[in-house]
Design a protein around this motif. Sequence first.
Motif: not given
Length: 332
Positions: A138-140, A234-236, A241-245
């Motif tokens: 996953p990211f990064p 990718v983000l878990g 779907f968070s704006t904090d990504a």
Amino acid sequence: MTITALGRPAVTPVPFDPEVQTVLDELAKNPQPALTRETLPREGADRMFPDNDAVIAGRAIDWEDRLIPGPAGAPDVEITVFRPRGSAHEARPAFLNIHGGGMIVGHRSWETGRVVDIVDEHRVVGVNVEYRLAPENPFPAGVEDCHAAFVWLHAHAAELGVDPERIVVGGGSAGGGLAAAVALMARDRRGPRMAGQLLLCPMIDNTNTTVASRQYDGIGTWQRDMNLLAWSCVLGDELAFSTDAPAYAAPSRATDVSGLPPAYIEVGEAEAFRDEDTEYALRIWATGGQAELHVWGGGAHGFDMYMPDAEISRAALAARASWLRRVWKASR
């Protein structure tokens, strides 16, 4: 803040171009089962498309695979380098390509055709990058691999016959999103300098809340369900779907888009990424930055790959070529 991006809202889509619709109708006759984390293809991706020699098809281009250092503490990165034959003693521009696939599927060989065509038309050096895929990495992981490849290309420019001041980084879909992220990283890490970023229908907004993201739920090429799966991988689940990504995962989350290299942003009018890509160009312009935006009427996601003979595909390829010539000329 987490935004719920699930569901199948009914929003009237912009119609597809007639030539695009014809191809979509043919694809619909052979529907593929929906992908899940458990069924993501991991074997044979490099054998799904013709090999390098078949793609080159007698053109005066040489190629070689290389293994270069990856990010600190990470595995090495595979790349393929394409050079115009007889260019060893010339410092040429370079194009670094990052492949698509939602950061969860794909292989650099899928886009050999795009890279070879650019190398042949512009007589530049092309580098095609392999990066680690989610959810296993996953990211990064993926974006750091791509950044490492850009740093390596800049550092080894003389060896490769490349002008380090004329390197364009680009890609389509996830590759476009990763290219945008590498541009942000290069700015924030104070180098190397990038001549331009070629962002083809880039995947940059993880929230899936735009009107366009809701219009192409179950139709088109890259559909909403796949995008939701990709960002989750990718983000878990917590950040999917968070704006904090992080902005290096989803460049739409960047609070500052100033000081970036010139961007070419292309997107179809009839695809899920239309609004996020258009907004990214607007934000760059608001800082005084350069972003050449093309929204192709009736274009599905990746229309140039799925419908290469369509009139809008021919127009899009011509516009890209013009921008590349201008960017490489301006960066001399």
